[in-house]
Scaffold this motif. Structure first.
Motif, PDB file in Angstrom:
ATOM      1  N   ALA A 122       3.715  12.834   2.702  1.00 49.77           N
ATOM      2  CA  ALA A 122       2.771  13.422   3.658  1.00 49.77           C
ATOM      3  C   ALA A 122       1.436  12.694   3.641  1.00 49.77           C
ATOM      4  O   ALA A 122       0.806  12.490   4.692  1.00 49.77           O
ATOM      5  CB  ALA A 122       2.568  14.900   3.338  1.00 49.77           C
ATOM      6  N   VAL A 123       0.983  12.279   2.463  1.00 52.00           N
ATOM      7  CA  VAL A 123      -0.291  11.558   2.365  1.00 52.00           C
ATOM      8  C   VAL A 123      -0.192  10.202   3.059  1.00 52.00           C
ATOM      9  O   VAL A 123      -1.064   9.822   3.853  1.00 52.00           O
ATOM     10  CB  VAL A 123      -0.711  11.380   0.892  1.00 52.00           C
ATOM     11  N   THR A 124       0.887   9.457   2.767  1.00 53.71           N
ATOM     12  CA  THR A 124       1.035   8.157   3.416  1.00 53.71           C
ATOM     13  C   THR A 124       1.216   8.316   4.923  1.00 53.71           C
ATOM     14  O   THR A 124       0.720   7.504   5.709  1.00 53.71           O
ATOM     15  CB  THR A 124       2.222   7.376   2.818  1.00 53.71           C
ATOM     16  N   ALA A 125       1.906   9.364   5.332  1.00 55.92           N
ATOM     17  CA  ALA A 125       2.075   9.625   6.757  1.00 55.92           C
ATOM     18  C   ALA A 125       0.734   9.905   7.422  1.00 55.92           C
ATOM     19  O   ALA A 125       0.467   9.441   8.545  1.00 55.92           O
ATOM     20  CB  ALA A 125       3.019  10.809   6.974  1.00 55.92           C
ATOM     21  N   VAL A 139      10.633   5.681   1.761  1.00 59.30           N
ATOM     22  CA  VAL A 139      10.499   6.859   0.895  1.00 59.30           C
ATOM     23  C   VAL A 139      11.847   7.262   0.306  1.00 59.30           C
ATOM     24  O   VAL A 139      11.959   7.561  -0.893  1.00 59.30           O
ATOM     25  CB  VAL A 139       9.881   8.033   1.679  1.00 59.30           C
ATOM     26  N   VAL A 140      12.876   7.257   1.129  1.00 60.43           N
ATOM     27  CA  VAL A 140      14.197   7.694   0.677  1.00 60.43           C
ATOM     28  C   VAL A 140      14.749   6.748  -0.385  1.00 60.43           C
ATOM     29  O   VAL A 140      15.354   7.185  -1.377  1.00 60.43           O
ATOM     30  CB  VAL A 140      15.160   7.800   1.882  1.00 60.43           C
ATOM     31  N   THR A 141      14.553   5.442  -0.197  1.00 60.48           N
ATOM     32  CA  THR A 141      15.073   4.479  -1.165  1.00 60.48           C
ATOM     33  C   THR A 141      14.353   4.590  -2.506  1.00 60.48           C
ATOM     34  O   THR A 141      14.977   4.494  -3.570  1.00 60.48           O
ATOM     35  CB  THR A 141      14.963   3.049  -0.610  1.00 60.48           C
ATOM     36  N   ILE A 142      13.036   4.791  -2.473  1.00 59.42           N
ATOM     37  CA  ILE A 142      12.296   4.991  -3.724  1.00 59.42           C
ATOM     38  C   ILE A 142      12.830   6.229  -4.450  1.00 59.42           C
ATOM     39  O   ILE A 142      13.060   6.211  -5.666  1.00 59.42           O
ATOM     40  CB  ILE A 142      10.785   5.137  -3.448  1.00 59.42           C
ATOM     41  N   ALA A 143      13.042   7.312  -3.701  1.00 57.15           N
ATOM     42  CA  ALA A 143      13.534   8.547  -4.310  1.00 57.15           C
ATOM     43  C   ALA A 143      14.953   8.373  -4.846  1.00 57.15           C
ATOM     44  O   ALA A 143      15.291   8.890  -5.924  1.00 57.15           O
ATOM     45  CB  ALA A 143      13.488   9.682  -3.293  1.00 57.15           C
ATOM     46  N   PHE A 144      15.806   7.656  -4.110  1.00 56.53           N
ATOM     47  CA  PHE A 144      17.187   7.447  -4.560  1.00 56.53           C
ATOM     48  C   PHE A 144      17.215   6.618  -5.848  1.00 56.53           C
ATOM     49  O   PHE A 144      17.953   6.925  -6.789  1.00 56.53           O
ATOM     50  CB  PHE A 144      17.999   6.756  -3.469  1.00 56.53           C
ATOM     51  N   ALA A 145      16.386   5.553  -5.892  1.00 53.67           N
ATOM     52  CA  ALA A 145      16.315   4.732  -7.097  1.00 53.67           C
ATOM     53  C   ALA A 145      15.809   5.562  -8.277  1.00 53.67           C
ATOM     54  O   ALA A 145      16.299   5.424  -9.412  1.00 53.67           O
ATOM     55  CB  ALA A 145      15.416   3.528  -6.860  1.00 53.67           C
ATOM     56  N   ASP A 146      14.836   6.434  -8.022  1.00 51.82           N
ATOM     57  CA  ASP A 146      14.305   7.300  -9.067  1.00 51.82           C
ATOM     58  C   ASP A 146      15.392   8.245  -9.579  1.00 51.82           C
ATOM     59  O   ASP A 146      15.527   8.487 -10.785  1.00 51.82           O
ATOM     60  CB  ASP A 146      13.114   8.081  -8.521  1.00 51.82           C
ATOM     61  N   GLN A 147      16.177   8.787  -8.661  1.00 53.36           N
ATOM     62  CA  GLN A 147      17.265   9.693  -9.040  1.00 53.36           C
ATOM     63  C   GLN A 147      18.286   8.982  -9.929  1.00 53.36           C
ATOM     64  O   GLN A 147      18.876   9.585 -10.831  1.00 53.36           O
ATOM     65  CB  GLN A 147      17.949  10.235  -7.788  1.00 53.36           C
ATOM     66  N   PHE A 165       0.798  -1.217   0.000  1.00 57.22           N
ATOM     67  CA  PHE A 165       0.000   0.000   0.000  1.00 57.22           C
ATOM     68  C   PHE A 165       0.839   1.279   0.000  1.00 57.22           C
ATOM     69  O   PHE A 165       0.604   2.184  -0.791  1.00 57.22           O
ATOM     70  CB  PHE A 165      -0.969   0.001   1.175  1.00 57.22           C
ATOM     71  N   SER A 166       1.817   1.365   0.902  1.00 55.08           N
ATOM     72  CA  SER A 166       2.600   2.596   0.984  1.00 55.08           C
ATOM     73  C   SER A 166       3.391   2.847  -0.291  1.00 55.08           C
ATOM     74  O   SER A 166       3.418   3.963  -0.821  1.00 55.08           O
ATOM     75  CB  SER A 166       3.546   2.550   2.190  1.00 55.08           C
ATOM     76  N   VAL A 167       4.054   1.784  -0.792  1.00 56.53           N
ATOM     77  CA  VAL A 167       4.829   1.936  -2.025  1.00 56.53           C
ATOM     78  C   VAL A 167       3.914   2.302  -3.186  1.00 56.53           C
ATOM     79  O   VAL A 167       4.227   3.178  -3.997  1.00 56.53           O
ATOM     80  CB  VAL A 167       5.602   0.633  -2.330  1.00 56.53           C
ATOM     81  N   SER A 168       2.758   1.634  -3.260  1.00 56.77           N
ATOM     82  CA  SER A 168       1.800   1.942  -4.335  1.00 56.77           C
ATOM     83  C   SER A 168       1.337   3.390  -4.256  1.00 56.77           C
ATOM     84  O   SER A 168       1.243   4.086  -5.276  1.00 56.77           O
ATOM     85  CB  SER A 168       0.594   1.003  -4.244  1.00 56.77           C
ATOM     86  N   ALA A 169       1.040   3.845  -3.028  1.00 54.67           N
ATOM     87  CA  ALA A 169       0.559   5.218  -2.862  1.00 54.67           C
ATOM     88  C   ALA A 169       1.645   6.226  -3.232  1.00 54.67           C
ATOM     89  O   ALA A 169       1.370   7.234  -3.896  1.00 54.67           O
ATOM     90  CB  ALA A 169       0.100   5.442  -1.420  1.00 54.67           C
ATOM     91  N   VAL A 170       2.889   5.965  -2.806  1.00 53.91           N
ATOM     92  CA  VAL A 170       3.982   6.886  -3.122  1.00 53.91           C
ATOM     93  C   VAL A 170       4.194   6.970  -4.636  1.00 53.91           C
ATOM     94  O   VAL A 170       4.305   8.062  -5.213  1.00 53.91           O
ATOM     95  CB  VAL A 170       5.282   6.447  -2.410  1.00 53.91           C
ATOM     96  N   ILE A 171       4.251   5.812  -5.300  1.00 59.13           N
ATOM     97  CA  ILE A 171       4.465   5.804  -6.752  1.00 59.13           C
ATOM     98  C   ILE A 171       3.298   6.467  -7.473  1.00 59.13           C
ATOM     99  O   ILE A 171       3.482   7.280  -8.389  1.00 59.13           O
ATOM    100  CB  ILE A 171       4.665   4.364  -7.255  1.00 59.13           C
ATOM    101  N   MET A 172       2.081   6.149  -7.061  1.00 53.12           N
ATOM    102  CA  MET A 172       0.894   6.683  -7.716  1.00 53.12           C
ATOM    103  C   MET A 172       0.816   8.199  -7.583  1.00 53.12           C
ATOM    104  O   MET A 172       0.584   8.918  -8.553  1.00 53.12           O
ATOM    105  CB  MET A 172      -0.357   6.032  -7.109  1.00 53.12           C
ATOM    106  N   ILE A 173       1.039   8.712  -6.376  1.00 56.85           N
ATOM    107  CA  ILE A 173       0.924  10.154  -6.139  1.00 56.85           C
ATOM    108  C   ILE A 173       2.095  10.905  -6.764  1.00 56.85           C
ATOM    109  O   ILE A 173       1.929  11.963  -7.385  1.00 56.85           O
ATOM    110  CB  ILE A 173       0.821  10.437  -4.633  1.00 56.85           C
ATOM    111  N   ALA A 174       3.315  10.360  -6.607  1.00 50.71           N
ATOM    112  CA  ALA A 174       4.484  11.027  -7.182  1.00 50.71           C
ATOM    113  C   ALA A 174       4.396  11.067  -8.710  1.00 50.71           C
ATOM    114  O   ALA A 174       4.796  12.054  -9.338  1.00 50.71           O
ATOM    115  CB  ALA A 174       5.759  10.319  -6.748  1.00 50.71           C
TER     116      ALA A 174
END
Length: 417
Positions: free
Chosen positions: A53-56, A234-242, A33-42
């Motif tokens: 912030a939404v997942t939090a 969150v940080v790992t998703i962002a780092f992989a995206d970078q 759920f959290s990963v899906s929400a982060v990817i979907m919203i981002a």
């Protein structure tokens, strides 16, 4: 004796395989759920800070609502409460998908995800069944707790991978929708196994578990540990995206869970006999495990700072994850020992609530660091959170030791000439 022998004995008990299978299906979406929400919203709004912030917000809402849901489970039974609570929570998840898909204002994302707060603590309900079935057998209960933690890690290992795969291969909303379907299916399968369900406790005079001796510092350490998990995700998703490999984020996070899963199964096989010894041992062991976790979490930070390599980060997360399961198994053992009779599900849910509250804060803090500093700098958040967890655990262990010494002196006062 084979390391698998303690686990074989567990699942020789009638009904245990059936409820475990249903619970695993229900628990798998917890890692999605959290990963899906982060990817979907981002993907839709272009902001990791908003996604975090939404997942939090959703996790914070769950932290508030979950103990009430657990209290209802203790009083009225797992089947009667978990099914309608899950159905209501799914409305929030589907509502979030609709809000993103329709491009509704940002505030609707917060409201929709907060509505998922009634999701029952499926892992806690499974642990409550083991505690009911294994009363008086501390070693077997330790093995069961270790298996449950390994199952948690397995679900958090496979969940992000499945979520990232679905969101990347089909659509950003696919992870949330598939996760919702799996959750409802798993809860229905789990609650259908009535023979192993603990009997309801409609009337109990026990005080709230949060007020039980030793629980406040334990819950605070769970809060800080949760911040480790939330920030790391969150940080790992962002780092992989970078690095241009957003779809690999789930697999990288899965390695951390894989390290924890393997360590948890080994811990359950070799440390069970010690769990039945003196009450001070799990307290000291918990502080030690948290300390090791804090040290190992410096490895991902060093990996991204010194190499900037996603592959090296993956290896660092695998090693760092090895301290997670022993920490959580020992912590949950302490929660079970300190929870008043008749409120076990509530006590364990309070522990999970602490984790969720920490995940919420860590997710928000990690998102802020990623947005305003850099993904690499974001790895300082889990390290700092782990350090706080260790300080709290160490102080709790020291305070408990002093209280036990004072208690012994009261029972056996020193003789003066």
């Amino acid at each position: 004796m084979s390391p698998l022998s303690p686990y074989r004995r567990l699942f020789a008990l009638p009904g245990t395989r059936a409820f475990t299978l249903g619970n695993l299906v229900a628990r798998l979406p917890m890692g999605m759920f959290s990963v899906s929400a982060v990817i979907m919203i981002a993907s839709s709004r272009g902001s990791y800070a908003l996604a975090g912030a939404v997942t939090a917000t959703g996790l914070a809402a769950t932290a508030v609502v979950a103990p009430w849901t657990a209290r209802l489970v203790d009083r009225h039974g797992q089947a009667r409460v978990a099914v309608p609570a899950t159905a209501f929570a799914l409305l929030g998840g589907i509502g979030l998908v609709a809000c993103v898909r329709l491009g509704l204002p940002d505030w609707t994302l917060f409201a929709a995800y907060a509505a998922t707060a009634t999701t029952p603590n499926t892992g806690g309900m499974s642990r409550a069944r083991w505690a009911h079935l294994l009363q008086g057998d501390a070693a077997a209960l330790h093995t069961a707790n270790s298996f449950e933690q390994a199952a948690d890690e397995l679900c958090f290992m496979l969940g992000p991978v499945l979520a990232a795969l679905l969101c990347g291969a089909f659509s950003p909303e696919a992870g949330m929708l598939v996760g919702s379907a799996l959750l409802m299916t798993g809860v229905l399968l789990f609650t259908a196994q009535r023979s192993t369900e603990p009997p309801p406790q409609p009337r109990t005079t026990s005080a709230s578990p949060v007020l039980a001796p030793g629980m406040p510092p334990l819950l605070l350490s769970f809060l800080a540990t949760g911040a480790v998990f939330g920030a790391m995700e969150v940080v790992t998703i962002a780092f992989a995206d970078q690095q241009g490999h957003r779809s690999a984020a789930g697999a990288v996070l899965a390695l951390q869970a894989a390290g924890s899963c393997g360590a948890g199964l080994l811990y359950g096989a070799v440390a069970g006999s010690a769990s039945s010894s003196g009450s001070s041992l799990p307290v000291r062991r918990y502080a030690l495990c948290v300390g090791v976790m804090a040290v190992l979490l410096t490895l991902p930070l060093l990996a991204v700072r010194l190499t900037g390599s996603l592959a090296v980060l993956a290896g660092a997360l695998l090693v760092a994850g090895m301290a997670t399961a022993p920490t959580m198994v020992t912590g949950m053992t302490l929660v079970q020992r300190r929870t008043p009779e008749g409120r076990l599900n509530e006590g364990m849910t309070l522990a999970v609530t602490g984790l969720l509250g920490g995940i919420a804060g860590g997710s928000a803090a990690g998102g802020w660091m990623v947005e305003h500093v850099s993904p690499a700098a974001g790895y300082t958040v889990p390290v700092a959170a782990a350090a706080v967890a260790f300080v709290v655990a160490a102080l709790g262990a020291r305070t408990g030791a002093v209280r036990r010494q004072e208690h012994r002196l009261e029972i056996h006062p020193a003789h003066t000439p």
